[in-house]
Design a protein around this motif. Structure first.
Motif, PDB file in Angstrom:
ATOM      1  N   PHE A 225       0.819  -1.219   0.000  1.00 46.44           N
ATOM      2  CA  PHE A 225       0.000   0.000   0.000  1.00 46.44           C
ATOM      3  C   PHE A 225       0.848   1.262   0.000  1.00 46.44           C
ATOM      4  CE2 PHE A 225      -2.475   3.496   1.453  1.00 46.44           C
ATOM      5  CZ  PHE A 225      -3.687   3.320   0.815  1.00 46.44           C
ATOM      6  N   ASP A 226       1.950   1.240   0.756  1.00 42.03           N
ATOM      7  CA  ASP A 226       2.723   2.491   0.887  1.00 42.03           C
ATOM      8  C   ASP A 226       3.360   2.919  -0.442  1.00 42.03           C
ATOM      9  OD1 ASP A 226       4.807   0.724   0.706  1.00 42.03           O
ATOM     10  OD2 ASP A 226       5.532   1.004   2.743  1.00 42.03           O
ATOM     11  N   ALA A 227       3.379   2.004  -1.430  1.00 41.39           N
ATOM     12  CA  ALA A 227       3.890   2.404  -2.749  1.00 41.39           C
ATOM     13  C   ALA A 227       2.838   3.207  -3.530  1.00 41.39           C
ATOM     14  CB  ALA A 227       4.295   1.160  -3.552  1.00 41.39           C
ATOM     15  N   LEU A 228       1.565   3.054  -3.166  1.00 39.44           N
ATOM     16  CA  LEU A 228       0.500   3.674  -3.979  1.00 39.44           C
ATOM     17  C   LEU A 228       0.568   5.208  -3.985  1.00 39.44           C
ATOM     18  CD1 LEU A 228      -2.489   1.311  -3.097  1.00 39.44           C
ATOM     19  CD2 LEU A 228      -1.268   1.427  -5.276  1.00 39.44           C
ATOM     20  N   PRO A 229       0.626   5.858  -2.805  1.00 44.39           N
ATOM     21  CA  PRO A 229       0.724   7.327  -2.856  1.00 44.39           C
ATOM     22  C   PRO A 229       1.993   7.817  -3.540  1.00 44.39           C
ATOM     23  CG  PRO A 229       0.782   6.520  -0.567  1.00 44.39           C
ATOM     24  CD  PRO A 229       0.464   5.351  -1.428  1.00 44.39           C
ATOM     25  N   GLY A 289       2.673   9.152 -25.905  1.00 44.52           N
ATOM     26  CA  GLY A 289       2.886   7.708 -25.771  1.00 44.52           C
ATOM     27  C   GLY A 289       4.279   7.418 -25.223  1.00 44.52           C
ATOM     28  N   ALA A 290       5.268   8.094 -25.794  1.00 49.57           N
ATOM     29  CA  ALA A 290       6.656   7.851 -25.376  1.00 49.57           C
ATOM     30  C   ALA A 290       6.862   8.277 -23.923  1.00 49.57           C
ATOM     31  CB  ALA A 290       7.609   8.616 -26.297  1.00 49.57           C
ATOM     32  N   ARG A 291       6.274   9.411 -23.547  1.00 52.42           N
ATOM     33  CA  ARG A 291       6.437   9.896 -22.178  1.00 52.42           C
ATOM     34  C   ARG A 291       5.750   8.951 -21.181  1.00 52.42           C
ATOM     35  NH1 ARG A 291       3.986  15.619 -20.493  1.00 52.42           N
ATOM     36  NH2 ARG A 291       5.664  16.502 -21.729  1.00 52.42           N
ATOM     37  N   PHE A 292       4.588   8.453 -21.551  1.00 49.28           N
ATOM     38  CA  PHE A 292       3.842   7.510 -20.705  1.00 49.28           C
ATOM     39  C   PHE A 292       4.683   6.249 -20.484  1.00 49.28           C
ATOM     40  CE2 PHE A 292       0.204   4.418 -20.176  1.00 49.28           C
ATOM     41  CZ  PHE A 292      -0.362   5.007 -19.065  1.00 49.28           C
ATOM     42  N   GLU A 293       5.227   5.712 -21.585  1.00 49.47           N
ATOM     43  CA  GLU A 293       6.044   4.487 -21.477  1.00 49.47           C
ATOM     44  C   GLU A 293       7.273   4.722 -20.611  1.00 49.47           C
ATOM     45  OE1 GLU A 293       6.913   2.643 -25.277  1.00 49.47           O
ATOM     46  OE2 GLU A 293       4.781   2.796 -25.816  1.00 49.47           O
ATOM     47  N   ALA A 294       7.901   5.876 -20.790  1.00 49.17           N
ATOM     48  CA  ALA A 294       9.106   6.164 -20.012  1.00 49.17           C
ATOM     49  C   ALA A 294       8.774   6.286 -18.525  1.00 49.17           C
ATOM     50  CB  ALA A 294       9.752   7.454 -20.516  1.00 49.17           C
ATOM     51  N   ALA A 295       7.652   6.943 -18.212  1.00 51.53           N
ATOM     52  CA  ALA A 295       7.261   7.104 -16.809  1.00 51.53           C
ATOM     53  C   ALA A 295       6.995   5.745 -16.177  1.00 51.53           C
ATOM     54  CB  ALA A 295       6.026   7.993 -16.700  1.00 51.53           C
ATOM     55  N   LEU A 296       6.317   4.859 -16.914  1.00 49.89           N
ATOM     56  CA  LEU A 296       5.992   3.542 -16.362  1.00 49.89           C
ATOM     57  C   LEU A 296       7.246   2.681 -16.237  1.00 49.89           C
ATOM     58  CD1 LEU A 296       2.566   2.833 -18.101  1.00 49.89           C
ATOM     59  CD2 LEU A 296       2.996   3.592 -15.775  1.00 49.89           C
ATOM     60  N   ALA A 297       8.153   2.792 -17.205  1.00 47.59           N
ATOM     61  CA  ALA A 297       9.416   2.046 -17.107  1.00 47.59           C
ATOM     62  C   ALA A 297      10.166   2.489 -15.852  1.00 47.59           C
ATOM     63  CB  ALA A 297      10.262   2.272 -18.357  1.00 47.59           C
ATOM     64  N   GLY A 298      10.124   3.774 -15.582  1.00 47.58           N
ATOM     65  CA  GLY A 298      10.813   4.313 -14.397  1.00 47.58           C
ATOM     66  C   GLY A 298      10.237   3.762 -13.102  1.00 47.58           C
ATOM     67  N   VAL A 299       8.911   3.688 -12.994  1.00 46.84           N
ATOM     68  CA  VAL A 299       8.324   3.202 -11.734  1.00 46.84           C
ATOM     69  C   VAL A 299       8.549   1.699 -11.559  1.00 46.84           C
ATOM     70  CG1 VAL A 299       6.609   5.059 -11.618  1.00 46.84           C
ATOM     71  CG2 VAL A 299       5.957   2.884 -12.650  1.00 46.84           C
ATOM     72  N   LEU A 300       8.666   0.977 -12.670  1.00 45.70           N
ATOM     73  CA  LEU A 300       9.011  -0.456 -12.582  1.00 45.70           C
ATOM     74  C   LEU A 300      10.439  -0.610 -12.073  1.00 45.70           C
ATOM     75  CD1 LEU A 300       7.705  -2.219 -15.844  1.00 45.70           C
ATOM     76  CD2 LEU A 300       7.022  -2.689 -13.493  1.00 45.70           C
ATOM     77  N   GLU A 301      11.310   0.184 -12.675  1.00 42.08           N
ATOM     78  CA  GLU A 301      12.725   0.131 -12.314  1.00 42.08           C
ATOM     79  C   GLU A 301      12.934   0.435 -10.831  1.00 42.08           C
ATOM     80  OE1 GLU A 301      15.995   2.774 -14.276  1.00 42.08           O
ATOM     81  OE2 GLU A 301      14.982   1.547 -15.796  1.00 42.08           O
ATOM     82  N   ASP A 302      12.185   1.414 -10.334  1.00 46.64           N
ATOM     83  CA  ASP A 302      12.361   1.818  -8.939  1.00 46.64           C
ATOM     84  C   ASP A 302      11.541   0.982  -7.964  1.00 46.64           C
ATOM     85  OD1 ASP A 302      14.026   3.640  -9.985  1.00 46.64           O
ATOM     86  OD2 ASP A 302      12.720   5.379  -9.698  1.00 46.64           O
ATOM     87  N   GLY A 303      10.867  -0.034  -8.479  1.00 46.75           N
ATOM     88  CA  GLY A 303      10.153  -0.947  -7.599  1.00 46.75           C
ATOM     89  C   GLY A 303       8.837  -0.420  -7.062  1.00 46.75           C
ATOM     90  N   LEU A 304       8.331   0.713  -7.592  1.00 41.32           N
ATOM     91  CA  LEU A 304       7.019   1.199  -7.136  1.00 41.32           C
ATOM     92  C   LEU A 304       5.903   0.316  -7.689  1.00 41.32           C
ATOM     93  CD1 LEU A 304       7.361   5.075  -7.394  1.00 41.32           C
ATOM     94  CD2 LEU A 304       7.220   3.665  -5.344  1.00 41.32           C
ATOM     95  N   ALA A 305       6.125  -0.267  -8.860  1.00 37.49           N
ATOM     96  CA  ALA A 305       5.173  -1.222  -9.424  1.00 37.49           C
ATOM     97  C   ALA A 305       5.934  -2.500  -9.754  1.00 37.49           C
ATOM     98  CB  ALA A 305       4.523  -0.655 -10.675  1.00 37.49           C
ATOM     99  N   ALA A 306       5.199  -3.651  -9.680  1.00 33.64           N
ATOM    100  CA  ALA A 306       5.855  -4.932  -9.935  1.00 33.64           C
ATOM    101  C   ALA A 306       5.651  -5.388 -11.375  1.00 33.64           C
ATOM    102  CB  ALA A 306       5.304  -5.983  -8.978  1.00 33.64           C
ATOM    103  N   ASP A 307       4.577  -4.926 -11.990  1.00 31.91           N
ATOM    104  CA  ASP A 307       4.267  -5.365 -13.356  1.00 31.91           C
ATOM    105  C   ASP A 307       3.379  -4.307 -13.997  1.00 31.91           C
ATOM    106  OD1 ASP A 307       4.177  -6.928 -15.610  1.00 31.91           O
ATOM    107  OD2 ASP A 307       3.178  -8.648 -14.653  1.00 31.91           O
ATOM    108  N   VAL A 308       3.397  -4.230 -15.321  1.00 39.54           N
ATOM    109  CA  VAL A 308       2.560  -3.253 -16.003  1.00 39.54           C
ATOM    110  C   VAL A 308       2.171  -3.766 -17.382  1.00 39.54           C
ATOM    111  CG1 VAL A 308       4.591  -1.981 -16.853  1.00 39.54           C
ATOM    112  CG2 VAL A 308       2.388  -0.833 -16.755  1.00 39.54           C
ATOM    113  N   VAL A 309       0.917  -3.503 -17.763  1.00 41.60           N
ATOM    114  CA  VAL A 309       0.464  -3.774 -19.131  1.00 41.60           C
ATOM    115  C   VAL A 309      -0.075  -2.460 -19.681  1.00 41.60           C
ATOM    116  CG1 VAL A 309      -1.178  -5.013 -20.590  1.00 41.60           C
ATOM    117  CG2 VAL A 309      -0.166  -6.164 -18.621  1.00 41.60           C
ATOM    118  N   ILE A 310       0.469  -2.030 -20.826  1.00 40.22           N
ATOM    119  CA  ILE A 310      -0.022  -0.800 -21.457  1.00 40.22           C
ATOM    120  C   ILE A 310      -1.014  -1.187 -22.558  1.00 40.22           C
ATOM    121  CG2 ILE A 310       0.631   1.238 -22.800  1.00 40.22           C
ATOM    122  CD1 ILE A 310       3.345   1.184 -21.408  1.00 40.22           C
ATOM    123  N   ALA A 311      -2.171  -0.554 -22.565  1.00 44.05           N
ATOM    124  CA  ALA A 311      -3.168  -0.843 -23.609  1.00 44.05           C
ATOM    125  C   ALA A 311      -2.615  -0.420 -24.967  1.00 44.05           C
ATOM    126  CB  ALA A 311      -4.464  -0.106 -23.300  1.00 44.05           C
TER     127      ALA A 311
END
Ligand code: ZN
Length: 465
Positions: A225-229, A289-311
């Protein structure tokens, strides 16, 4: 009462005053208890709404405004009352691309208003599950929230001007289309979110926005949960104000909407602590699109998210939203009680731990399903209680811990009949006294949506029961 019905028939036409079985057929909603109205009246103009209110006022009869009847707090319950349906006042009167506004009648269905804005190359950002049946008047009267509050605010933030009819039939036309207008009290605010207890909304001028040229959607798996905020604030910052949705589903909710008989299937494997639907709306399809992908790659890298699927397509986006929108699946744990609370994000985890513990002790067979607009601090809690008893105990468990945590018993659904006993958990005695004073001043006979919102206060002379 016959004289009242006769007067109503002569004012708005016999075909628009439904009684008996014709009324009973219409007085049904799967979402809310509507009761058995004395009659359903369908005025076709503001003047006719005023005539209905004058006639009902003279007879001392209660009037309950009806929009799409998709509310969840029994705010449209019309037992023994005149149900005033705005269904015949459903027109989009005009769209003004120069001012970026639209003028809409109260009975216009939200989806139709959104389509009209889009046809003019503009965007009405209000969006929630009941979009296909909820009306603009209902959305304004309840100050509806929904899926894009994070970026565009609630219904209140989209209303520039309003026309409303007071309990005595006075028509208050404030169809302002200015963004800035500080000429005196902002009277329209009296009717926004007051659930039809101070007046009947008949028309509105809504503020429109530029139509987004790009839309990016993704589903993220988050473990703690503490990763969500932290995830929320990080995406807000990196996406430069484009983030329009941050919807969180707890595992019990995700399981319900991805297993039969639900139509949905898991988009991420069902192994995560939380599932987050994020969306951005932007103006530059290639760069967004590119900025969205980069932001999500960053949060994966930093461990804020464990997995992601982009539509990758509209169909994939629709599948993600279909999971979030399939709230009806929570009825599988029925009978259910639905809650809509608000609290600061940092209070959510301890609040939910406390609620879980109290449910386990108090009502051991109960289930708790959670989802919500986390970006707005808004949680929806669904308590399934197979024994269908202890309803007040469940309410006390959910609402009890909110006051100390600076929360609210209603984030977006309103108070209606269901929550009025709990209003004092979120409003001070001084606030409630001022609300009651306003109600007495604007509806001295107490005939307008009586009994809703406010806890029974000092008796109002001549009030309908
Ligand atoms: Zn909601």
């Amino acid at each position: 009462m016959d004289t009242l019905l006769d007067r109503l028939k002569s004012e708005i036409g016999e075909a628009n005053v439904l009684t008996g079985s014709a009324a009973a057929e219409q007085a049904f909603s799967p979402w809310t208890q509507l009761g058995t109205p004395l009659a359903i009246v369908r005025p076709g103009s503001t003047a006719q709404v005023a005539a209905v209110l004058r006639a009902a006022g003279d007879a001392g009869a209660a009037v309950v405004p009806w929009g799409g009847r998709t509310g969840l707090v029994d705010g449209a319950r019309a037992e023994g009352a005149i149900a005033l349906s705005l269904e015949r006042m459903a027109a989009v009167e005009s769209v003004d691309p120069g001012q970026s506004t639209m003028t809409v009648q109260a009975g216009c269905v939200l989806e139709a208003a959104c389509r009209a804005a889009e046809d003019a190359g503009l965007f009405l950002p209000l969006d929630f599950g009941a979009r296909g049946s909820a009306t603009i008047g209902g959305a304004i009267s309840t100050n509806a929230g929904g899926n894009r509050v994070l970026r565009y605010g609630m219904a209140r933030d989209m209303v520039l001007g309003l026309e409303a009819v007071l309990a005595d039939g006075t028509v208050l036309t404030t169809l302002n289309s200015l963004i800035k207008n500080n000429a005196g009290y902002d009277l329209k605010q009296l009717f926004i979110g007051s659930e039809g207890t101070l007046g009947v909304v008949t028309r509105a001028v809504l503020r429109l926005r530029p139509k987004p040229a790009s839309q990016q959607t993704a589903l993220l798996g988050v473990e703690r949960f503490d990763a969500l905020p932290r995830l929320l604030r990080r995406l807000e910052a990196e996406l430069d104000g484009a983030l329009s949705a941050f919807e969180v589903m707890w595992p019990q909710f995700y399981d319900l909407v991805t297993t039969p008989p639900a139509a949905g299937r898991p988009i991420l494997p069902p192994v995560h602590g939380y599932y987050v639907l994020v969306e951005t709306l932007g103006a530059d399809p290639a760069a967004d699109g590119a900025r969205f992908e980069a932001a999500l790659a960053g949060v994966l890298e930093d461990g804020l998210a464990a997995d992601v699927v982009i539509a990758q397509s509209g169909a994939e986006r629709a599948r993600m939203w279909a999971l979030r929108d399939d709230v009806a699946q929570t009825a599988r744990n029925g009978p259910i009680q639905t809650f809509d609370v608000s609290l600061p994000i940092h209070e959510m985890e301890p609040y939910l731990t406390a609620v879980r513990a109290m449910l386990e002790t108090g009502i051991p067979r109960a289930t708790l399903t959670i989802f919500g607009h986390l970006g707005d601090g808004n949680l929806h809690l669904i308590v399934g209680n197979p024994d269908a008893d202890h309803r007040e105990t469940v309410e006390a468990i959910i609402y009890g811990p909110l006051a100390a945590r600076h929360g609210s018993v209603s984030a977006e659904h309103g108070i209606g009949l269901q929550k009025r006993a709990w209003l004092g958990y979120s409003r001070s005695p001084e606030e409630i006294a001022l609300m009651q004073l306003l109600k007495r001043a604007m509806d001295p006979r107490g005939t307008l949506n009586p009994g809703k919102v406010l806890p029974p206060g000092p008796k109002v002379a001549g009030a309908a029961p």
